[in-house]
Every structure is written in structure tokens, then in C-alpha cells.
Design an enzyme around this catalytic site. Sequence first.
Site, PDB file in Angstrom:
ATOM      1  N   ASN A 118     101.081  87.394  29.638  1.00 47.90           N
ATOM      2  CA  ASN A 118      99.657  87.659  29.425  1.00 47.90           C
ATOM      3  C   ASN A 118      98.921  86.441  28.890  1.00 47.90           C
ATOM      4  O   ASN A 118      97.761  86.206  29.237  1.00 47.90           O
ATOM      5  CB  ASN A 118      99.487  88.860  28.487  1.00 47.90           C
ATOM      6  CG  ASN A 118      99.924  90.173  29.141  1.00 47.90           C
ATOM      7  OD1 ASN A 118      99.937  90.287  30.358  1.00 47.90           O
ATOM      8  ND2 ASN A 118     100.291  91.149  28.329  1.00 47.90           N
TER       9      ASN A 118
ATOM     10  N   ASP B 283      99.091  97.084  37.899  1.00 47.55           N
ATOM     11  CA  ASP B 283      99.895  98.288  37.748  1.00 47.55           C
ATOM     12  C   ASP B 283      99.087  99.543  38.032  1.00 47.55           C
ATOM     13  O   ASP B 283      97.903  99.620  37.711  1.00 47.55           O
ATOM     14  CB  ASP B 283     100.428  98.383  36.311  1.00 47.55           C
ATOM     15  CG  ASP B 283     101.545  97.393  36.038  1.00 47.55           C
ATOM     16  OD1 ASP B 283     102.277  97.081  36.982  1.00 47.55           O
ATOM     17  OD2 ASP B 283     101.680  96.942  34.894  1.00 47.55           O
TER      18      ASP B 283
ATOM     19  N   ASP C 114     102.767  98.310  26.016  1.00 50.08           N
ATOM     20  CA  ASP C 114     103.705  97.805  27.021  1.00 50.08           C
ATOM     21  C   ASP C 114     105.163  98.054  26.654  1.00 50.08           C
ATOM     22  O   ASP C 114     106.042  97.902  27.507  1.00 50.08           O
ATOM     23  CB  ASP C 114     103.490  96.304  27.245  1.00 50.08           C
ATOM     24  CG  ASP C 114     102.250  96.008  28.067  1.00 50.08           C
ATOM     25  OD1 ASP C 114     101.686  96.961  28.649  1.00 50.08           O
ATOM     26  OD2 ASP C 114     101.834  94.840  28.138  1.00 50.08           O
TER      27      ASP C 114
ATOM     28  N   ARG D 147      95.517  91.564  39.421  1.00 45.62           N
ATOM     29  CA  ARG D 147      94.652  91.932  38.310  1.00 45.62           C
ATOM     30  C   ARG D 147      94.309  90.717  37.442  1.00 45.62           C
ATOM     31  O   ARG D 147      93.205  90.626  36.895  1.00 45.62           O
ATOM     32  CB  ARG D 147      95.298  93.017  37.446  1.00 45.62           C
ATOM     33  CG  ARG D 147      94.348  93.469  36.346  1.00 45.62           C
ATOM     34  CD  ARG D 147      94.769  94.738  35.662  1.00 45.62           C
ATOM     35  NE  ARG D 147      93.766  95.126  34.671  1.00 45.62           N
ATOM     36  CZ  ARG D 147      92.674  95.813  34.906  1.00 45.62           C
ATOM     37  NH1 ARG D 147      92.422  96.209  36.144  1.00 45.62           N
ATOM     38  NH2 ARG D 147      91.818  96.111  33.957  1.00 45.62           N
TER      39      ARG D 147
ATOM     40  N   MET E  69      96.545 104.897  25.663  1.00 43.34           N
ATOM     41  CA  MET E  69      95.646 103.975  26.356  1.00 43.34           C
ATOM     42  C   MET E  69      95.637 104.114  27.876  1.00 43.34           C
ATOM     43  O   MET E  69      94.681 103.704  28.524  1.00 43.34           O
ATOM     44  CB  MET E  69      95.997 102.534  25.960  1.00 43.34           C
ATOM     45  CG  MET E  69      95.797 102.280  24.464  1.00 43.34           C
ATOM     46  SD  MET E  69      96.316 100.649  23.905  1.00 43.34           S
ATOM     47  CE  MET E  69      95.087  99.613  24.704  1.00 43.34           C
TER      48      MET E  69
END
Length: 438
Positions: free
Chosen positions: A23, A122, A323, A98, A345
Amino acid sequence: MASFKIEGGHLLSGTITPQGAKNEALQVICAALLTSEPVTISNIPDIRDVNNLIRLLKDIGVKVENKPTENSYTFQADELDLKYLESDEFVHKCAQLRGSVLMIGPLLARMGKAIVTKPGGDKIGRRRLDTHFLGFAKLGAQFRHIPNRDVYEISAPQGKSLRGGYMLLDEASVTGTANVIMAAVLTEGTTTIYNAACEPYIQQLCHMLNRMGANISGIGSNLLTIVGVKSLKGTRHRLLPDMIEVGSFVGMAAVCGDGVRIKDVSVKDLGIIPDAFRRLGVRIDIDGDDLYIPRQKHYVVDSFIDGTIMTLADAPWPGLTPDLLSVLIVVATQARGSVLFHQKMFESRLFFVDKLIDMGAQIILCDPHRAVVVGHDRSRALRAQRMSSPDIRAGIALLIAAMSASGTSTISNIEQIDRGYEHIEDRLNALGAKIERI
């Protein structure tokens, strides 16, 4: 479509080093678009999402030099192809990745315009981009829908530039915060971002931008102040270890380890992650900047002080990252005790537990956001199954389950796992796993 064939029941032992953070990589690579000077980034992971983003930057004219021996790339965005940036081909490629959404802020700041389509990623429920767009709007950006292409054009007001302002983000979105930061650093005036995400990767992005000449204060808090500058220069930057991969390795070591050392994890940047595993009874020893997880025949889930059932829930940093809930669920199936997982979330991230139930795990899926796991206490092994990986994190969780299962499992759609984990079968086989890519 590739698959993994996993022979379960083999204990893992030895040492493994986590890759650079996925990330963070997506954020800081896009930040290279903010300057015409070279930006060198090291410890970049060799994974699908990052590689696809790098290819996308090449397509728009960024010069990219790779030094594999140093695991580093140098990016220079001094001759961007503005025509290609507006093409249908570029829009189509962005829709497949993304991470491409993180290009919007830098392009808007430096070029005054960006084309946006719905990005890929995802399939874990609704992942809206409102936070990004509301932040850009607070800077004065204007939006125009182009119906025949189903895209939006985001631009500065005609004849004017973006201007800083105060904004209270509707949610502490990590990518939303990163995008607005990158748009604001070259914006006239002062921008104040309240309810900003403050996880280590956002801190890393801010420190990198400051080395490039930006003026960002409040780093590490949820209140950032950005004084706009006219231009940025090049820099060198090294990615942190990937905290999600570190957590994944802790989960593997707990479920099927015979003593595993995870090296150079940057313990200070792991936040609550080690404590989340400890609440499931997993022993984690800290040795300098390494984690060592010894073999445990049994690990027992804690209860709260009043004796009520343990609950693990995701939350924005410094809370528990969503995650890792998938991995923690697999770990809990082999613990002694029960635990409630609350995934707040994303709507669809818990649906993979059906596959664990088919393997013999005792899990009650209460609703799309909550699941109760009743641990086996290793009294019986999970059963091998044929499965498909629905997303990156569920994929690695299913891989852990298959490694601990009795028999040989197959996981298809492993391209999802490849998006976030570097050469995972080779690295785990070096510890004693039996995983074959077919």
C-alpha cells in the site's frame, strides 16, 4: 488461470523476511508524478498490483529504470504524454487497477486535470471514492461527466488554480487522505485536513514529500496542515516492511509453525497487530526488530476482564487493520476458546468463511459483518478442499488453512494472491511448506 496445489500438514521453520509494503508502494510511486526530477524508491515488492501500476506510468511517458539487485526503481515524470492521459486506452487500464486512483491527486496538482473511471481491485463490497472527490472539491476542483465514455473529468476552475482550504474528511480513508495530500502540496495557500488517516504508510508519504520540498506538518496525527509550494524536487525513499505480510506470517507460524523468525519487521510500525494475535493466545517474542513465533501445541483465546467473550474488530489506524481479520479468523479456528470477529468496513469480506466451514471449522456467520469462531484446540485438523481465492487477504487466509489441513487442497484464482504477496510459494516452500503452482 493458475492454481496452488497445497499438501497440508508440513511444519514451517526457519527465517523469512517481509517484502516492501504494497500500500505504501502504490502511494509513493504515484507521488513521483509530482516532480520532473528523478525519484528513486527501494524495497519495492515484485507483485502484480505494483508491477501493473509501474507499467501504467510507463504508458503515460514516465521514464522508469529498474535496478533488480537493489530492488529499486527510479521514476522521472519530465515528459508526460498528455494526449494518452485522456485516451480511452488509458481509462480502460485504470479501470483494471484500483491503485490507479492514486494518480488523480498528483495529475490534478501538476497538470490541472485528470480523467477518472471506476477502478478495479478486490471484490469485497462497496469501496466508494467520495472521500477523494469531496476533498478535491474542497480544493476548488470541478467535475464534468462525459456520458459517452462513462468517465469524469476533474480539473481546476478555468483560468484559475486550485486553492487550499479546510476540510473534514467524511471517513479516515487511507487512499483518500493520500490523494488529497498529493493534490494539496502544489496548491496555492494552506490546506487543513481533519480526520486524516494517520497510518505509517501515510506518514511515510508525508515524510517523502517533505524531503521533496513540500511543507506538511502534523504528520502521525489526524490533523494535517499543508502549505502549498510551487514545485517539488527529486528524492530517494525506502519502503517500510509490509505489515499485512508480517501479520500473515505470524498467522502461518501460529497455525503450522515449528519455530519461525520474521526478520526486520519495523516493530514500532506494527501498531496493535502483535497484540491482536496475542489475544488469541499466540506467543510472539520480540528480538530487536525481529519477531520469533515458537511452536505452540495449544494457544488459548483471552477473555475480557469481566469474563465476556473476546471480540476483535477492525478500525482505522492505530486500530486493527481490516486486512488481517481473514488471517486472524483462520488462527482462531485452531485456538482453544471462542472469539467474535466484527468486520465493520467491508460488506463482503467475511463470506470466505463458508470455505473454512467446508474444511471443518466451527464458525457461525452472524451477518455480513460478524462471525463467531469456536476454536478446535487442534483436536482435529481441517479437511483439504478445492477452493477459489475471492480477494488478496481471503486468498492468503485460505492458503494458511490449506497448509494446516489434512490432505491436499487446491486454490484457484491465485492471481488475487499474487497481487499482494511476492513469490509466496517459493518463500514458504523454503520454510518447509509443500506448495506447487499449477
